[in-house]
Design a protein around this motif. Structure first.
Motif, PDB file in Angstrom:
ATOM      1  N   PRO A  71       0.842  -1.207   0.000  1.00 26.65           N
ATOM      2  CA  PRO A  71       0.000   0.000   0.000  1.00 26.65           C
ATOM      3  C   PRO A  71       0.871   1.249   0.000  1.00 26.65           C
ATOM      4  N   GLN A  72       1.040   1.851  -1.145  1.00 28.38           N
ATOM      5  CA  GLN A  72       1.930   3.001  -1.285  1.00 28.38           C
ATOM      6  C   GLN A  72       1.491   4.156  -0.383  1.00 28.38           C
ATOM      7  N   GLY A  73       2.454   4.726   0.313  1.00 27.77           N
ATOM      8  CA  GLY A  73       2.175   5.905   1.130  1.00 27.77           C
ATOM      9  C   GLY A  73       1.620   5.600   2.500  1.00 27.77           C
ATOM     10  N   GLU A  74       1.355   4.340   2.792  1.00 25.64           N
ATOM     11  CA  GLU A  74       0.784   4.014   4.103  1.00 25.64           C
ATOM     12  C   GLU A  74       1.863   4.054   5.162  1.00 25.64           C
ATOM     13  N   GLU A  75       1.616   4.802   6.219  1.00 26.63           N
ATOM     14  CA  GLU A  75       2.544   4.883   7.344  1.00 26.63           C
ATOM     15  C   GLU A  75       1.747   4.778   8.641  1.00 26.63           C
ATOM     16  N   PRO A  76       2.218   4.037   9.614  1.00 26.54           N
ATOM     17  CA  PRO A  76       3.404   3.163   9.541  1.00 26.54           C
ATOM     18  C   PRO A  76       3.087   1.872   8.808  1.00 26.54           C
ATOM     19  N   LYS A  77       4.097   1.217   8.267  1.00 35.12           N
ATOM     20  CA  LYS A  77       3.905  -0.048   7.580  1.00 35.12           C
ATOM     21  C   LYS A  77       3.602  -1.159   8.597  1.00 35.12           C
ATOM     22  N   SER A  78       2.706  -2.059   8.210  1.00 36.53           N
ATOM     23  CA  SER A  78       2.439  -3.214   9.069  1.00 36.53           C
ATOM     24  C   SER A  78       3.591  -4.203   8.943  1.00 36.53           C
ATOM     25  N   PRO A  79       4.144  -4.674  10.047  1.00 38.40           N
ATOM     26  CA  PRO A  79       5.273  -5.613   9.969  1.00 38.40           C
ATOM     27  C   PRO A  79       4.844  -6.962   9.400  1.00 38.40           C
ATOM     28  N   GLU A  80       5.791  -7.649   8.770  1.00 36.41           N
ATOM     29  CA  GLU A  80       5.522  -8.967   8.223  1.00 36.41           C
ATOM     30  C   GLU A  80       5.338  -9.990   9.336  1.00 36.41           C
ATOM     31  N   ILE A  81       4.519 -11.004   9.042  1.00 33.86           N
ATOM     32  CA  ILE A  81       4.324 -12.118   9.974  1.00 33.86           C
ATOM     33  C   ILE A  81       4.462 -13.413   9.188  1.00 33.86           C
ATOM     34  N   ALA A  82       5.214 -14.349   9.733  1.00 34.12           N
ATOM     35  CA  ALA A  82       5.367 -15.658   9.100  1.00 34.12           C
ATOM     36  C   ALA A  82       4.070 -16.450   9.258  1.00 34.12           C
ATOM     37  N   TRP A  83       3.581 -16.972   8.159  1.00 32.47           N
ATOM     38  CA  TRP A  83       2.316 -17.717   8.163  1.00 32.47           C
ATOM     39  C   TRP A  83       2.491 -19.074   8.843  1.00 32.47           C
ATOM     40  N   PRO A  84       1.693 -19.370   9.897  1.00 31.89           N
ATOM     41  CA  PRO A  84       1.873 -20.626  10.636  1.00 31.89           C
ATOM     42  C   PRO A  84       0.920 -21.741  10.224  1.00 31.89           C
ATOM     43  N   GLY A  85       0.131 -21.508   9.165  1.00 32.26           N
ATOM     44  CA  GLY A  85      -0.899 -22.476   8.804  1.00 32.26           C
ATOM     45  C   GLY A  85      -0.597 -23.286   7.563  1.00 32.26           C
ATOM     46  N   PRO A  86      -1.631 -23.878   6.953  1.00 31.63           N
ATOM     47  CA  PRO A  86      -1.466 -24.710   5.761  1.00 31.63           C
ATOM     48  C   PRO A  86      -0.902 -23.914   4.580  1.00 31.63           C
ATOM     49  N   THR A  87      -0.448 -24.647   3.568  1.00 35.62           N
ATOM     50  CA  THR A  87       0.211 -24.047   2.403  1.00 35.62           C
ATOM     51  C   THR A  87      -0.676 -23.032   1.697  1.00 35.62           C
ATOM     52  N   LEU A  88      -0.121 -21.857   1.415  1.00 38.10           N
ATOM     53  CA  LEU A  88      -0.824 -20.797   0.695  1.00 38.10           C
ATOM     54  C   LEU A  88      -0.502 -20.870  -0.794  1.00 38.10           C
ATOM     55  N   PRO A  89      -1.374 -20.398  -1.692  1.00 41.22           N
ATOM     56  CA  PRO A  89      -2.605 -19.655  -1.434  1.00 41.22           C
ATOM     57  C   PRO A  89      -3.859 -20.520  -1.385  1.00 41.22           C
ATOM     58  N   GLY A  90      -3.767 -21.807  -1.648  1.00 40.18           N
ATOM     59  CA  GLY A  90      -4.941 -22.661  -1.653  1.00 40.18           C
ATOM     60  C   GLY A  90      -5.686 -22.602  -2.972  1.00 40.18           C
ATOM     61  N   PRO A  91      -6.703 -23.471  -3.150  1.00 43.39           N
ATOM     62  CA  PRO A  91      -7.487 -23.487  -4.387  1.00 43.39           C
ATOM     63  C   PRO A  91      -8.192 -22.142  -4.613  1.00 43.39           C
ATOM     64  N   GLU A  92      -8.317 -21.786  -5.903  1.00 45.65           N
ATOM     65  CA  GLU A  92      -8.986 -20.524  -6.235  1.00 45.65           C
ATOM     66  C   GLU A  92     -10.467 -20.617  -5.903  1.00 45.65           C
ATOM     67  N   MET A  93     -10.978 -19.515  -5.397  1.00 42.46           N
ATOM     68  CA  MET A  93     -12.413 -19.441  -5.127  1.00 42.46           C
ATOM     69  C   MET A  93     -13.147 -19.210  -6.442  1.00 42.46           C
TER      70      MET A  93
END
Length: 289
Positions: A207-229
């Protein structure tokens, strides 16, 4: 619910309907109205009352991840959206609350729903307004979907007098259901803890210009991105179940709607959709308008 004739039948049908739902589920309610005992049998899952919105001019992930405003089940359990903090970006997890209603309250609400016009095929007209969401109301085995229930103007030329009257009655009933949380006789709210979560996944866009930036978080769940909806949306869905549910919910409590989730060398945006008692997987969200 079929059209009722006679005051005795009108009073009896909601009770029979609710009893039938509970018998179908084959379980009993938790003993305490204020908290769910994790060692007890699951709640009955017969849906009796619901108010939800769908459609309108919103991003696809918003429609897919949209939660009903109120859901009430045969055992008296009510799940509704609680207040949220007006900040941006908002919290990643919706604020879902769980409360208990008495059987008498549920019966009365089903009856009042019918009186307010929740009958299959009821005519509420189509107002002269574009891109407005529709409101679906369920009461017993009857349901209606009304375009722009709260957005249409009282003087809309596309609506007849009878349709305006029907809309006003239904809108008042919806307001009643959405205000139940603080009503007398309703148990104090506790946080709704889902057994499973649908994670709606799309590629992360900074998101350009957004401050402060949200920090990254390591995904702890099943493999992403999963089947398309739904085809063409570019949104996958992952079922988070079993032990992974607690891990994902714990991580999501510190996240926002703008958090980049890292997995497989990529970044992802995730919309969390806690699944309700009758929903078992991402498949429950497919085809959502």
């Amino acid at each position: 619910m079929t059209r009722l004739r006679g005051t005795i039948l009108a009073a009896a049908v909601p009770l029979l309907l609710i009893s039938a739902c509970a018998q179908t589920a084959g379980n009993s309610a938790a003993a305490s109205p204020d908290a769910r005992d994790s060692s007890a049998a699951p709640y009955p899952q017969g849906l009796v009352l619901r108010v939800e919105s769908f459609g309108g001019f919103v991003p696809p992930e918003h429609n897919l991840g949209r939660l009903p405003a109120v859901s009430i089940y045969a055992d008296g359990r009510m799940i509704s959206e609680g207040p949220t903090t007006a900040i941006y970006p908002g919290p990643a997890l919706p604020n879902l609350l769980e409360q208990m209603l008495t059987p008498e309250m549920v019966q009365d609400l089903v009856k009042k729903g019918q009186e307010a016009g929740v009958r299959n095929g009821a005519d509420f007209g189509s107002p002269n307004i574009a891109d407005a969401p529709s409101t679906r109301v369920v009461a017993g085995d009857q349901s209606v979907s009304v375009v722009a229930l709260s957005e249409a103007q009282a003087s809309d030329p596309n609506l007849t007098t009878a349709q305006r009257t029907a809309r006003n009655k239904l809108a008042a009933y919806v307001k009643t259901l959405e205000s139940l949380s603080g009503a007398p006789g309703v148990a104090a709210p506790v946080a709704y803890v889902p057994d499973s979560v649908a994670a709606l996944v799309r590629s992360y866009v900074d998101p350009q210009g957004e401050e402060p930036k949200s920090p990254e978080i390591a995904w702890p769940g099943p493999t992403l991105p999963g089947p398309e909806m739904n085809p063409g949306l570019g949104i996958g869905c992952v079922d988070v179940t079993g032990p992974a549910t607690a891990k994902v919910l714990t991580s999501a409590k510190t996240a926002t709607t703008s958090t980049p989730w890292t997995a497989g060398g990529a970044k992802w945006s995730i919309t969390f959709r806690p699944l309700l008692p009758e929903e078992k997987s991402c498949a429950a969200l497919k085809g959502v308008r």
